[in-house]
Structure formats: structure tokens, C-alpha cells
Design a protein around this motif. Structure first.
Motif, PDB file in Angstrom:
ATOM      1  N   TYR A  74       0.833  -1.207   0.000  1.00 48.24           N
ATOM      2  CA  TYR A  74       0.000   0.000   0.000  1.00 48.24           C
ATOM      3  C   TYR A  74       0.870   1.260   0.000  1.00 48.24           C
ATOM      4  N   TYR A  75       1.943   1.211   0.793  1.00 51.28           N
ATOM      5  CA  TYR A  75       2.835   2.371   0.887  1.00 51.28           C
ATOM      6  C   TYR A  75       3.449   2.686  -0.480  1.00 51.28           C
ATOM      7  N   LEU A  76       3.878   1.651  -1.177  1.00 50.29           N
ATOM      8  CA  LEU A  76       4.444   1.845  -2.514  1.00 50.29           C
ATOM      9  C   LEU A  76       3.395   2.411  -3.463  1.00 50.29           C
ATOM     10  N   GLN A 143       3.171   4.173   9.584  1.00 49.12           N
ATOM     11  CA  GLN A 143       2.644   5.482   9.958  1.00 49.12           C
ATOM     12  C   GLN A 143       1.873   6.123   8.797  1.00 49.12           C
ATOM     13  N   SER A 144       2.439   6.057   7.600  1.00 50.14           N
ATOM     14  CA  SER A 144       1.817   6.702   6.434  1.00 50.14           C
ATOM     15  C   SER A 144       0.547   5.988   6.000  1.00 50.14           C
ATOM     16  N   VAL A 145       0.605   4.653   5.934  1.00 51.92           N
ATOM     17  CA  VAL A 145      -0.562   3.878   5.488  1.00 51.92           C
ATOM     18  C   VAL A 145      -1.691   3.939   6.511  1.00 51.92           C
ATOM     19  N   SER A 146      -1.328   3.934   7.778  1.00 51.92           N
ATOM     20  CA  SER A 146      -2.339   4.026   8.841  1.00 51.92           C
ATOM     21  C   SER A 146      -3.170   5.291   8.690  1.00 51.92           C
ATOM     22  N   ALA A 148      -3.321   7.290   5.839  1.00 56.81           N
ATOM     23  CA  ALA A 148      -3.934   7.425   4.513  1.00 56.81           C
ATOM     24  C   ALA A 148      -5.128   6.503   4.311  1.00 56.81           C
ATOM     25  N   ARG A 149      -5.083   5.314   4.916  1.00 54.33           N
ATOM     26  CA  ARG A 149      -6.139   4.322   4.666  1.00 54.33           C
ATOM     27  C   ARG A 149      -7.004   4.054   5.906  1.00 54.33           C
ATOM     28  N   ASN A 150      -6.820   4.875   6.916  1.00 53.79           N
ATOM     29  CA  ASN A 150      -7.632   4.768   8.136  1.00 53.79           C
ATOM     30  C   ASN A 150      -7.582   3.353   8.720  1.00 53.79           C
ATOM     31  N   LEU A 151      -6.377   2.833   8.868  1.00 51.27           N
ATOM     32  CA  LEU A 151      -6.179   1.497   9.419  1.00 51.27           C
ATOM     33  C   LEU A 151      -5.534   1.607  10.801  1.00 51.27           C
ATOM     34  N   THR A 152      -5.838   0.674  11.648  1.00 51.45           N
ATOM     35  CA  THR A 152      -5.225   0.625  12.973  1.00 51.45           C
ATOM     36  C   THR A 152      -4.103  -0.403  12.934  1.00 51.45           C
ATOM     37  N   LEU A 153      -2.887   0.078  12.861  1.00 48.02           N
ATOM     38  CA  LEU A 153      -1.720  -0.793  12.726  1.00 48.02           C
ATOM     39  C   LEU A 153      -0.853  -0.719  13.979  1.00 48.02           C
TER      40      LEU A 153
END
Length: 358
Positions: A74-76, A143-146, A148-153
């Protein structure tokens, strides 16, 4: 259809099955699984693909907890074009996707799982600085994907692992290189380049000399344009110049010797040195190997160029304008040279005289 890739480890061959699916209306899906036997990963791939192909299977998978490999993918997808990743960062991220940690659940990732990745990487021969980069990229991606995609990581697990790994000396900052080319080595390189430049597509003599006196990096040299050259003020605009936090257009002063080399370049393209950066680096590395010159990188010419400026008596503000450093702190490692007697090691150097007179 899943792809199965073998990877050599100290314990033998390890296989990774990678599933990638792009379907309209759903976010791209990526999942991987690793094992010591090809038959095991093949069976996993068949079963998992069957599950994903069931009605609602892919939608459920993309909505449920993503794996670490998903997060990296996702980050890529989300940031690669936006941030223009450098070659090394891009390669590191893609390698991480093929490691066992990519199979872990990103929402329940534990500190122990991250530390196991660190130990496995060190056991496979990766250095402390390389493994530290793994954790940096993992942390950045989470940090970025969490956001941008509203995910709890589970970002905290990576942060905790970084602290422990540093304390146990499993990771460390990369050592600053101090390799400087000797005049004899430069003579050998330039002699070799000179003998091949007439039949080669890349004129390595002026490129090497320009790097040596301008402090410019390999990719910057192959990117600067005639329209960005300010002859009146002896400076050039380096676009997207590398800085710690961002890439930004930066005006850099050109010492007289660097300017003189530019003056001799034919204006055959919008770029001053219209050549492929990777090809320049390959030619330099290949020639060093042929000549038996050990542990010398093209980037070492930048270190040599900056060192030379201090050796001839230039002060930090002047050198910073040449090198493009925004922070003087980055040049503190050279300040001891200011206490030494000033000298110009290239004064009367035959290659410089020859190049400037051609």
C-alpha cells in the motif's frame, strides 16, 4: 495466479508465494507466505486463491486485517509516485516484502516478531545499518498507510523493537565513509577513461573531473540543465536535490575548475551531461575493478571535493554554498582541516591542465 520465488539462506532454499490481485472497485490486494518446501507454499497459494475467489472473499480480505506485506505494498502504491523514492529506498521496500515478516498481521504485530526479523536478518549476514533501515522503512510505511487508509496498525511494536535492537547493538547507524582517492588512483582512472572516451558514449573524463571539483552527486550531474546554469554568478540550480527531510531545488556555487569543465562541454542536449546516471556509476565501478582499485565509489568523489575545499582554506559558509548543505552541522566532520596548513593537492595536476586546455 500466485508467483513462487526461491530465496537462498544459510539454512538452504526458502520459498515465498506472492498473491497479487487488482480488481475494479477494490483496493489492490497483496499477500505472501514463506516455507522451506515449495510444495507447502504451492498448496497454501492454491487454497488461499480459492478462498479469495469465493463471492465476497476478496472484499472481506481487503477489509480485514492487512499483513505487513500488504502495508508495504500500500505504501508503494500510495506514495511512490508522489514522493519519488530513491533507488535504494525502493529496493529496500521491495526486498522487505519478500521477507518472512511480511506474512505477519500488521494489526497485531508484536515486538517479538519484529525482533525475530532483526535477528534473522543479522544471522543472514545483513549489517546493523542495513537492518536499521528495515525498521525505519517499516515504521514509515506503517505510519503513512495508517493515516492514509484509516487502518489501525501496530506501529508501537516497531518503535519498541527499535529501542531494544539498538540497546542490544543489533542495529546501528551507518559509518561515515572517509575513503579518498589518491592522485595515483585518479591518474589510473582518468588514463583508462581517456583511452576509451573516444569510442565510448559516455565521456567519463570530464564527468569525473566535474564531480571532483563541483561536489555534485552522480545523479545530479546527469540531471543539471544548461537553462539552470547561472554563468554570471558561477552557480547552478540543482533540481530535486537530496536533503534529509525532502528534495528541493537548490542553488549551488560552482568553483572555477568546475565551471571551466562545463565551458568545454558541447551543447548537444538540454542537459549539460546528457547521460544515464546508472551507466556512469557502472562505468566507474567497472573501471575500478579492472584497475584493482579497491573500495572506491563514485560518491567518494563528493567527499573528496568537499575535503579539498577545506584544505585550500574555504570556510564552512562558502563550502556549504558549493556542496548544497542546508545545515552546517553536516560539515562539522571537516572542521579539523581548518586548523591545518592550507594546500592545493591539485595545483599543477597534469590531468587538470590537460582537460582545461583541450
Amino acid at each position: 495466479m500466485a508467483t513462487i520465488t526461491p530465496r537462498k539462506t544459510k539454512k538452504g532454499i526458502r520459498y515465498t508465494a506472492q498473491i497479487r490481485i487488482n480488481r475494479k472497485g477494490l483496493r489492490p490486494y497483496s499477500e505472501s507466505f514463506s516455507a522451506d518446501k515449495r510444495s507447502i507454499v504451492k498448496e497454501w497459494a492454491i487454497q488461499r486463491e480459492a478462498e479469495l475467489m469465493k463471492p465476497g472473499g476478496l472484499a472481506a480480505a481487503t477489509a480485514e486485517r492487512p499483513s505487513v506485506g500488504n502495508v508495504l505494498t500500500y505504501y508503494l502504491e500510495d506514495y511512490q509516485d508522489l514522493m519519488a523514492f530513491g533507488r535504494s529506498k525502493l529496493a529496500d521496500l521491495k526486498k522487505l516484502i519478500n521477507h518472512d515478516i511480511s506474512d505477519k498481521d500488521a494489526t497485531t504485530l508484536t515486538t517479538a516478531e519484529v525482533l525475530q526479523h532483526v535477528r534473522d536478518r543479522r544471522a543472514s549476514g545483513a549489517g546493523p545499518a542495513t537492518v536499521k533501515n528495515d525498521l525505519i522503512w517499516l515504521s514509515t510505511a506503517f505510519q503513512s498507510v495508517s493515516a492514509a487508509r484509516n487502518l489501525t496498525l501496530k506501529l508501537t511494536s516497531i518503535k519498541e523493537a527499535q529501542v531494544i535492537a539498538k540497546k542490544e547493538r543489533l542495529i546501528a547507524a551507518s559509518k561515515k565513509r572517509d575513503r579518498r582517492p589518491e592522485l595515483l588512483e585518479l591518474d589510473q582512472l582518468l588514463e583508462s577513461f581517456s583511452s576509451r572516451d573516444k569510442r565510448a558514449t559516455i565521456p567519463m573524463v570530464p564527468i569525473t573531473l566535474f564531480a571532483l571539483f563541483s561536489t555534485r552527486r552522480q545523479d545530479e550531474i546527469c540531471r543539471i540543465q544548461w537553462s539552470d546554469l547561472d554563468r554570471a554568478n558561477s552557480r547552478v540550480l540543482v533540481r530535486d536535490m537530496k536533503h534529509p527531510r525532502e528534495k528541493t531545488d537548490t542553488w549551488c556555487a560552482l568553483p572555477a575548475r568546475a565551471m571551466a569543465i562545463i565551458d568545454q562541454m558541447p551543447q548537444i542536449d538540454e542537459r549539460i551531461f546528457p547521460y544515464n546516471s546508472k551507466s556512469v556509476g557502472s562505468a566507474f565501478t567497472r573501471t575500478c575493478k579492472i584497475l584493482g582499485i579497491e573500495d572506491l565509489h563514485f560518491h567518494d568523489l563528493r567527499h573528496e571535493a568537499i575535503t579539498h575545499q577545506f584544505e585550500i582554506g574555504q570556510q564552512i559558509p562558502v563550502v556549504a554554498k558549493i556542496s548544497g548543505h542546508k545545515s552546517w552541522a553536516s560539515l562539522q566532520r571537516y572542521t579539523h582541516l581548518l586548523q591545518l596548513e592550507h594546500f592545493d593537492k591539485y595545483q599543477g595536476w597534469s590531468w587538470l591542465t590537460l582537460e582545461l586546455s583541450e
